[in-house]
Design an enzyme around this catalytic site. Structure first.
Site, PDB file in Angstrom:
ATOM      1  N   CYS A  94       0.947  -1.144  -0.038  1.00  0.00           N
ATOM      2  CA  CYS A  94       0.124   0.224   0.171  1.00  0.00           C
ATOM      3  C   CYS A  94       0.914   1.080  -0.075  1.00  0.00           C
ATOM      4  O   CYS A  94       0.325   2.309  -0.340  1.00  0.00           O
ATOM      5  CB  CYS A  94      -1.005  -0.064   1.329  1.00  0.00           C
ATOM      6  SG  CYS A  94      -2.251  -1.151   0.994  1.00  0.00           S
ATOM      7  N   HIS A 115      -3.437   7.425   1.023  1.00  0.00           N
ATOM      8  CA  HIS A 115      -3.853   6.125   0.408  1.00  0.00           C
ATOM      9  C   HIS A 115      -5.319   5.827   0.878  1.00  0.00           C
ATOM     10  O   HIS A 115      -5.765   5.997   2.083  1.00  0.00           O
ATOM     11  CB  HIS A 115      -2.976   5.301   1.355  1.00  0.00           C
ATOM     12  CG  HIS A 115      -3.338   3.619   1.148  1.00  0.00           C
ATOM     13  ND1 HIS A 115      -3.629   3.293  -0.230  1.00  0.00           N
ATOM     14  CD2 HIS A 115      -3.639   2.608   2.052  1.00  0.00           C
ATOM     15  CE1 HIS A 115      -3.950   1.917  -0.068  1.00  0.00           C
ATOM     16  NE2 HIS A 115      -3.608   1.646   1.113  1.00  0.00           N
ATOM     17  N   ASN A 126     -10.038  -0.413  -2.281  1.00  0.00           N
ATOM     18  CA  ASN A 126      -8.539  -0.255  -1.887  1.00  0.00           C
ATOM     19  C   ASN A 126      -7.700  -0.762  -2.887  1.00  0.00           C
ATOM     20  O   ASN A 126      -7.492  -2.063  -3.157  1.00  0.00           O
ATOM     21  CB  ASN A 126      -8.087  -0.769  -0.439  1.00  0.00           C
ATOM     22  CG  ASN A 126      -6.787  -0.629  -0.139  1.00  0.00           C
ATOM     23  OD1 ASN A 126      -5.871  -0.496  -0.887  1.00  0.00           O
ATOM     24  ND2 ASN A 126      -6.565  -0.973   1.196  1.00  0.00           N
TER      25      ASN A 126
HETATM   26  N1  COA Z   1     -19.297  -8.759   6.016  1.00  0.00           N
HETATM   27  C1  COA Z   1     -20.061  -9.061   7.133  1.00  0.00           C
HETATM   28  N2  COA Z   1     -19.477  -9.436   8.317  1.00  0.00           N
HETATM   29  C2  COA Z   1     -18.044  -9.244   8.148  1.00  0.00           C
HETATM   30  C3  COA Z   1     -17.410  -8.920   7.108  1.00  0.00           C
HETATM   31  C4  COA Z   1     -18.180  -8.636   5.995  1.00  0.00           C
HETATM   32  N3  COA Z   1     -17.521  -8.292   4.770  1.00  0.00           N
HETATM   33  N4  COA Z   1     -16.128  -8.897   7.455  1.00  0.00           N
HETATM   34  C5  COA Z   1     -16.031  -9.283   8.628  1.00  0.00           C
HETATM   35  N5  COA Z   1     -17.052  -9.430   9.282  1.00  0.00           N
HETATM   36  C6  COA Z   1     -17.512  -9.631  10.370  1.00  0.00           C
HETATM   37  C7  COA Z   1     -16.609 -10.555  11.278  1.00  0.00           C
HETATM   38  O1  COA Z   1     -16.480 -11.901  11.085  1.00  0.00           O
HETATM   39  C8  COA Z   1     -16.897 -10.388  12.851  1.00  0.00           C
HETATM   40  O2  COA Z   1     -17.775 -11.201  13.058  1.00  0.00           O
HETATM   41  P1  COA Z   1     -17.909 -12.040  14.485  1.00  0.00           P
HETATM   42  O3  COA Z   1     -17.965 -10.787  15.553  1.00  0.00           O
HETATM   43  O4  COA Z   1     -19.174 -12.939  14.509  1.00  0.00           O
HETATM   44  O5  COA Z   1     -16.656 -12.699  14.655  1.00  0.00           O
HETATM   45  C9  COA Z   1     -17.593  -8.970  12.672  1.00  0.00           C
HETATM   46  O6  COA Z   1     -17.862  -8.722  11.249  1.00  0.00           O
HETATM   47  C10 COA Z   1     -16.592  -7.812  13.214  1.00  0.00           C
HETATM   48  O7  COA Z   1     -15.191  -8.265  12.597  1.00  0.00           O
HETATM   49  P2  COA Z   1     -14.023  -7.219  12.884  1.00  0.00           P
HETATM   50  O8  COA Z   1     -12.920  -7.746  12.232  1.00  0.00           O
HETATM   51  O9  COA Z   1     -13.856  -6.933  14.484  1.00  0.00           O
HETATM   52  O10 COA Z   1     -14.600  -5.729  12.249  1.00  0.00           O
HETATM   53  P3  COA Z   1     -14.055  -4.519  12.275  1.00  0.00           P
HETATM   54  O11 COA Z   1     -15.042  -3.390  12.765  1.00  0.00           O
HETATM   55  O12 COA Z   1     -12.623  -4.190  12.729  1.00  0.00           O
HETATM   56  O13 COA Z   1     -14.054  -4.254  10.647  1.00  0.00           O
HETATM   57  C11 COA Z   1     -12.530  -4.067   8.965  1.00  0.00           C
HETATM   58  C12 COA Z   1     -13.384  -4.930   9.786  1.00  0.00           C
HETATM   59  C13 COA Z   1     -11.742  -4.781   8.054  1.00  0.00           C
HETATM   60  C14 COA Z   1     -13.482  -3.170   8.180  1.00  0.00           C
HETATM   61  C15 COA Z   1     -11.699  -3.074   9.882  1.00  0.00           C
HETATM   62  O14 COA Z   1     -10.996  -3.987  10.759  1.00  0.00           O
HETATM   63  C16 COA Z   1     -10.889  -2.262   9.238  1.00  0.00           C
HETATM   64  O15 COA Z   1     -11.008  -1.441   8.075  1.00  0.00           O
HETATM   65  N6  COA Z   1      -9.568  -2.523   9.023  1.00  0.00           N
HETATM   66  C17 COA Z   1      -8.463  -1.749   8.315  1.00  0.00           C
HETATM   67  C18 COA Z   1      -8.578  -2.395   7.052  1.00  0.00           C
HETATM   68  C19 COA Z   1      -7.419  -1.826   6.171  1.00  0.00           C
HETATM   69  O16 COA Z   1      -7.711  -0.591   5.831  1.00  0.00           O
HETATM   70  N7  COA Z   1      -6.713  -2.593   5.305  1.00  0.00           N
HETATM   71  C20 COA Z   1      -5.786  -1.769   4.298  1.00  0.00           C
HETATM   72  C21 COA Z   1      -4.669  -1.337   4.978  1.00  0.00           C
HETATM   73  S1  COA Z   1      -3.888  -0.940   3.690  1.00  0.00           S
END
Ligand code: COA
Length: 331
Positions: free
Chosen positions: A113, A258, A288
């Site tokens: 990234c 980004h 992304n």
């Molecule tokens: N749809 C529905 N549910 C989803 C899902 C999706 N696409 N992806 C994950 N979940 C679920 C998980 O399984 C979890 O379920 P559980 O509570 O039963 O275990 C629940 O949603 C919460 O997951 P969690 O990972 O705690 O969610 P979050 O609030 O952290 O959001 C992201 C997940 C990925 C959106 C968040 O962590 C994020 O934005 N991280 C940064 C990612 C990023 O920017 N990456 C690129 C960097 S360059």
């Protein structure tokens, strides 16, 4: 030593639009979940046969046209991608072949990234030391073919997407204009928090049936950890790069960050105390695209007149590695 200046920008994305509803039909997710957690409404994914080098080629031709230059005017290519079309060689030579440009060198950057910011830093150094004059800098990615599009992969499959952005850099004849400063960092202790384990040359063979069955060839992400570090590191780095350039956030015309996640962008804006007109987000439409997000967003801003000569522009990125960094430019 001349500063490196932007001569032209361009981008290209596949024409296949993948909506949140399209993904909901393939895995247990929903438009509402994706919008509220990431801000993404739709993204572009390649069709079979499209290549990263092909997208990079289309973006590069647009950047060259904007710079009123021909491919034959280029002295070097710096190509950032985490998703090369092949294990080797890197995509730089495939782009060179498509551009039909003799034997100019290409340098492949593997900084995920943050790849575009690191590629800019490499190109800037080449121009400042006089080694090359006109350098094509590319950030291009095909993430969709590395996604697990079942419920198992839903935390990444809804985020990552395909696209390419390119800029042409050249020496500035005005010492006030051009790239003013960089701030670059890495922290390998977090390498496995956002990574693709295989294929890898530490394995014999490089990818096994067991690894494929376990999904080890897909991008894996600890979303919460990435989020936690990104919202601290990007603002910290923007401030450091601005300070190195003798500027502050108040001087900033535009921050092109980004496009990782809209919630990360909103928190960063708040931390830096930036007005809405000082930032640009387009993750809603492209997702992304890793190394491509900044040059895609930059080209949209340039063509919309949001970046004009004399403006102070900053770029910042954070991602797999962890690697992060920022650049400050007097346009
Ligand atoms: N749809 C529905 N549910 C989803 C899902 C999706 N696409 N992806 C994950 N979940 C679920 C998980 O399984 C979890 O379920 P559980 O509570 O039963 O275990 C629940 O949603 C919460 O997951 P969690 O990972 O705690 O969610 P979050 O609030 O952290 O959001 C992201 C997940 C990925 C959106 C968040 O962590 C994020 O934005 N991280 C940064 C990612 C990023 O920017 N990456 C690129 C960097 S360059």
């Amino acid at each position: 030593m001349p500063r490196a200046r932007f001569l032209g920008t361009g981008f290209a994305v596949p024409d296949r639009v993948v909506t949140n509803d399209d993904l909901s039909s393939r895995m247990n997710t929903s438009d509402e979940w994706i919008r509220t957690r990431t801000g993404i409404q739709e993204r572009r994914w390649v069709r079979e046969g499209e290549t990263g080098a092909g997208l990079a080629h289309a973006a590069s031709l647009r950047a060259l046209e904007a710079a009123t230059l021909a491919p034959s005017d280029l002295d070097a290519i710096v190509y950032a991608t985490a998703t090369p079309d092949h294990f080797a060689p890197g995509n730089g030579v495939f782009l060179q072949r498509l551009l039909g440009v003799g034997t100019i060198p290409s340098i492949d950057i593997r900084n995920q990234c943050s790849g575009f910011v690191y590629a800019l830093a490499a190109a800037d150094a080449f121009i400042r030391c006089g080694q090359f004059r006109r350098v094509l800098v590319v950030g291009a990615e095909i993430q969709s073919t590395g996604m697990d599009v079942t419920t198992r992969g839903r935390n990444t499959a809804v985020i990552f997407a395909d696209g390419a952005g390119a800029v042409v850099l050249g020496p500035s004849d005005d010492d006030e204009r051009g790239i003013l400063a960089f701030d670059l960092h890495g922290e390998g202790v977090h390498a496995e928090k956002l990574w693709v384990d295989s294929p890898g040359s530490m394995y014999h063979p490089r990818v096994s049936r067991e690894q494929i069955d376990a999904g080890r060839h897909f991008l894996e992400m600890d979303g919460k950890e990435v989020f936690r570090h990104a919202v601290v590191r990007m603002p910290e780095s923007v401030r450091a790069a601005l300070a190195a350039a003798g500027q502050t956030t108040a001087d900033l015309t535009l921050l092109v960050a980004h496009q990782a996640n809209l919630r990360i962008a909103e928190l960063m804006q708040k931390t830096l105390g930036l007005r809405d007109d000082q930032i640009y987000n387009n993750i809603m439409w492209y997702g992304n695209t890793t190394a491509a997000t900044i040059p895609i967003a930059l080209d949209e801003c340039v063509r919309a007149g949001r970046v004009r000569p004399g403006d102070l522009v900053a770029f910042t990125a954070f991602g797999s590695g962890f690697l992060w960094g920022s650049a400050v430019v007097r346009w």
